[in-house]
Motif scaffolding. Structure first.
Motif, PDB file in Angstrom:
ATOM      1  N   UNK A 126       4.668  -1.342  12.866  1.00 37.48           N
ATOM      2  CA  UNK A 126       4.147  -0.865  11.592  1.00 37.48           C
ATOM      3  C   UNK A 126       4.868   0.430  11.202  1.00 37.48           C
ATOM      4  N   UNK A 127       5.218   0.576   9.916  1.00 33.31           N
ATOM      5  CA  UNK A 127       5.920   1.777   9.454  1.00 33.31           C
ATOM      6  C   UNK A 127       5.036   3.014   9.635  1.00 33.31           C
ATOM      7  N   UNK A 128       5.677   4.186   9.713  1.00 30.63           N
ATOM      8  CA  UNK A 128       4.928   5.433   9.894  1.00 30.63           C
ATOM      9  C   UNK A 128       3.885   5.584   8.786  1.00 30.63           C
ATOM     10  N   UNK A 129       2.666   5.905   9.155  1.00 28.54           N
ATOM     11  CA  UNK A 129       1.589   6.054   8.180  1.00 28.54           C
ATOM     12  C   UNK A 129       0.959   4.731   7.771  1.00 28.54           C
ATOM     13  N   UNK A 130       1.549   3.627   8.221  1.00 26.64           N
ATOM     14  CA  UNK A 130       1.073   2.295   7.817  1.00 26.64           C
ATOM     15  C   UNK A 130      -0.312   1.967   8.367  1.00 26.64           C
ATOM     16  N   UNK A 189       0.839  -1.211   0.000  1.00 29.15           N
ATOM     17  CA  UNK A 189       0.000   0.000   0.000  1.00 29.15           C
ATOM     18  C   UNK A 189       0.871   1.257   0.000  1.00 29.15           C
ATOM     19  N   UNK A 190       1.968   1.222   0.766  1.00 29.25           N
ATOM     20  CA  UNK A 190       2.862   2.392   0.842  1.00 29.25           C
ATOM     21  C   UNK A 190       3.524   2.643  -0.515  1.00 29.25           C
ATOM     22  N   UNK A 191       3.920   1.558  -1.179  1.00 29.88           N
ATOM     23  CA  UNK A 191       4.541   1.684  -2.502  1.00 29.88           C
ATOM     24  C   UNK A 191       3.536   2.296  -3.490  1.00 29.88           C
ATOM     25  N   UNK A 192       2.302   1.789  -3.434  1.00 27.84           N
ATOM     26  CA  UNK A 192       1.263   2.311  -4.334  1.00 27.84           C
ATOM     27  C   UNK A 192       1.010   3.795  -4.057  1.00 27.84           C
ATOM     28  N   UNK A 193       1.019   4.160  -2.775  1.00 29.10           N
ATOM     29  CA  UNK A 193       0.797   5.570  -2.434  1.00 29.10           C
ATOM     30  C   UNK A 193       1.908   6.450  -3.021  1.00 29.10           C
ATOM     31  N   UNK A 194       3.165   5.987  -2.883  1.00 35.57           N
ATOM     32  CA  UNK A 194       4.306   6.735  -3.441  1.00 35.57           C
ATOM     33  C   UNK A 194       4.161   6.898  -4.946  1.00 35.57           C
ATOM     34  N   UNK A 195       3.589   5.867  -5.585  1.00 34.13           N
ATOM     35  CA  UNK A 195       3.479   5.882  -7.045  1.00 34.13           C
ATOM     36  C   UNK A 195       2.160   6.496  -7.527  1.00 34.13           C
ATOM     37  N   UNK A 196       1.350   6.968  -6.576  1.00 34.99           N
ATOM     38  CA  UNK A 196       0.092   7.611  -6.949  1.00 34.99           C
ATOM     39  C   UNK A 196      -0.996   6.642  -7.389  1.00 34.99           C
TER      40      UNK A 196
END
Ligand code: ADP
Length: 189
Positions: free
Chosen positions: A114-118, A82-89
């Motif tokens: 859990x990572x920050x924002x996770x 999910x974090x990767x997808x967020x970075x990629x828009x």
């Protein structure tokens, strides 16, 4: 997904005699999968090695056999995706992707911080699936510790609000199957 799910983690391969606190009839009822149709959340809670992942996977295998779509992930991998997808828009698309499965299995809640924002990302997914799809979650920690696990008490409360509304909680209080031949090495309890 199928390859990871099917590596011998079946209900017939589970030794219920080793885990007497577990009600076999209750697990076999879960394997009938009506919780999937009802879009409920099943929680397997208990210490490491007590068979939580095994049972989650075995029920996933039953769901696949019944023609249902199943996705299996650890919480860390799911949040990473999910974090990767967020970075990629592409977060919306990714959440839509995870909503396509009738059963989402989220393993290993509570082992890694859990990572920050996770927590926020996981909440967006849980909220999107709420009353639309079933989940199985496994954790070695109690619900009271979710604030600590997710690093955010507000997000943890919102997550638990969704995940405990239509929920089945299976608590396993036993010893680790991994360490079954080393009982003499374990601290007494
Ligand atoms: P947890 O998720 O609770 O940490 P796992 O499900 O990963 O534990 O179990 C650890 C290992 O022991 C796995 O290889 C699993 O297949 C096996 N195992 C655990 N409990 C049982 C059991 N009652 N019968 C057979 N195998 C078991």
């Amino acid at each position: 997904v199928m390859a990871r799910l099917s590596t011998l983690k079946t209900l017939s391969g589970f030794d219920f005699a080793f885990q007497p606190s577990l009600d076999k009839a209750r697990i076999m009822a879960l394997a009938e999968l009506s919780f999937v149709g009802r879009c409920e959340a099943v929680h397997f809670l208990g210490p490491p090695g007590t068979g939580k992942s095994h049972l989650a996977t075995a029920i996933g295998v039953e769901a696949i056999k019944a023609g249902k779509s199943v996705y299996f992930s650890t919480l860390a991998d799911l949040i990473g995706a999910l974090a990767k997808a967020e970075r990629e828009g592409t977060l919306r698309e990714k959440i839509r992707f995870f909503c396509r499965f009738s059963l989402l299995i989220v393993d290993e809640i509570g082992y890694l911080p859990v990572i920050a924002g996770g927590g926020n990302l996981f909440f967006q997914l849980v909220n999107a699936r709420y009353e639309k799809g079933a989940m199985i979650l496994t954790s070695n920690r109690g619900f009271a510790e979710w604030g600590e696990i997710f690093g955010d008490a507000v997000v943890a409360t919102a997550l638990l609000d969704r995940l405990l509304h239509h929920a089945i909680v299976v608590q396993i209080d036993g010893s680790s199957y991994r360490l079954r031949r080393h009982a003499d090495l374990l601290p007494e309890h």
